[in-house]
Design an enzyme around this catalytic site. Structure first.
Site, PDB file in Angstrom:
ATOM      1  N   ASP A 167      -1.442  -0.905  -4.667  1.00  0.00           N
ATOM      2  CA  ASP A 167      -1.017  -2.290  -4.475  1.00  0.00           C
ATOM      3  C   ASP A 167      -2.027  -2.993  -3.556  1.00  0.00           C
ATOM      4  OD1 ASP A 167       0.787  -4.317  -5.115  1.00  0.00           O
ATOM      5  OD2 ASP A 167       1.896  -4.077  -3.250  1.00  0.00           O
ATOM      6  N   LYS A 212      -2.793  -3.057  -9.088  1.00  0.00           N
ATOM      7  CA  LYS A 212      -2.539  -4.501  -9.030  1.00  0.00           C
ATOM      8  C   LYS A 212      -3.838  -5.253  -9.270  1.00  0.00           C
ATOM      9  CE  LYS A 212      -1.458  -6.682  -5.079  1.00  0.00           C
ATOM     10  NZ  LYS A 212      -0.536  -7.172  -4.040  1.00  0.00           N
TER      11      LYS A 212
END
Length: 245
Positions: free
Chosen positions: A155, A195
């Site tokens: 992330d 991400k």
């Protein structure tokens, strides 16, 4: 006369600098107020408090996992860019790395971030360690030892500069860093969840991922804000890499 002229220029410069500072502060104040208003109106912020998650991003991973079942008891997980730790909390619960369910296989979770991550039971935490450095990378590999990783979660996102194209280039750089790491530690058929932000580089990234994984899927969880350009790429079925003898 020269002294008066010089003094006049200095006063003008001082006024201009103060005006710039005032306008800059006003913009930051307005941005902060908008962020606070959005946080108050965001149902996931309240849900995070109710379920004791450290931030709302936990629901992005929960939602994706509900759809694609990437986390389950017994898996070994590495969480890159983990601070403040909400994805790590989800990973611990889903892999049973804390041993909360004695009848199920027990996995492991290793988390790293250059920011502070407070301890999470069931996870090995590496705080204040920049994964982009060789020392941090080597530390993670050392801790893993002979353990092969089932899934790498990333992330990671760069600190925003406000220049969209530059920020997109920087997050793509982080993605390739995660890909190289995953190629070194993942078991065959392992997975990688990244991400990204929408941009012209993303299709190229997907093609590069296809060299190492059998399937690529784009995910946009509802917990991602509608005005956000973020999305996630799930690469499954790691093919392994040929190492020279």
């Amino acid at each position: 006369m020269k002294m008066i002229f010089s003094l006049s220029i200095n006063v003008h410069t001082l006024i201009r600098n103060r005006m710039y500072f005032f306008v800059h502060c006003l913009k930051r104040f307005k941005s902060s107020q908008e962020w606070l208003s959005r946080q108050k109106a965001d149902p996931y912020v309240e849900k995070a408090k109710i379920y004791n998650y450290r931030c709302r991003s936990a629901f992005k991973l929960l939602e994706m996992n509900d759809k694609i079942k990437i986390l389950k008891p017994g898996l070994n997980v590495v969480d890159l860019g983990a601070s403040p730790g909400s994805w790590t909390q989800v990973a611990v619960q889903k892999t049973n790395s804390d041993g909360a369910k004695p009848t199920l296989p027990r996995g492991s979770v290793l988390s790293i971030d250059k920011l502070q991550i407070f301890p999470i039971q069931g996870a090995t935490i590496l705080s204040n360690m920049d994964f982009s450095t060789t020392a941090a990378h080597d530390k993670v590999v050392e801790i893993l030892g002979d353990t092969e990783v089932d899934i790498v979660l990333s992330d990671m996102a760069p600190s925003a500069t406000g220049v969209k194209e530059l920020d997109k280039d920087r997050i793509i750089g982080l993605c390739y860093m995660a890909i190289r790491f995953a190629a070194l530690v993942s078991k065959v058929n392992g997975s990688l969840l990244l991400k990204v932000w929408d941009g012209k580089e993303v299709p190229i990234l997907e093609m590069d991922l296809e060299k190492f994984y059998t399937s690529i899927k784009i995910l946009k969880p509802q917990a991602s804000r509608s005005d956000s350009s973020e999305k996630y790429i799930l690469a499954r079925g790691f093919k392994g890499i040929q190492r020279h003898l």
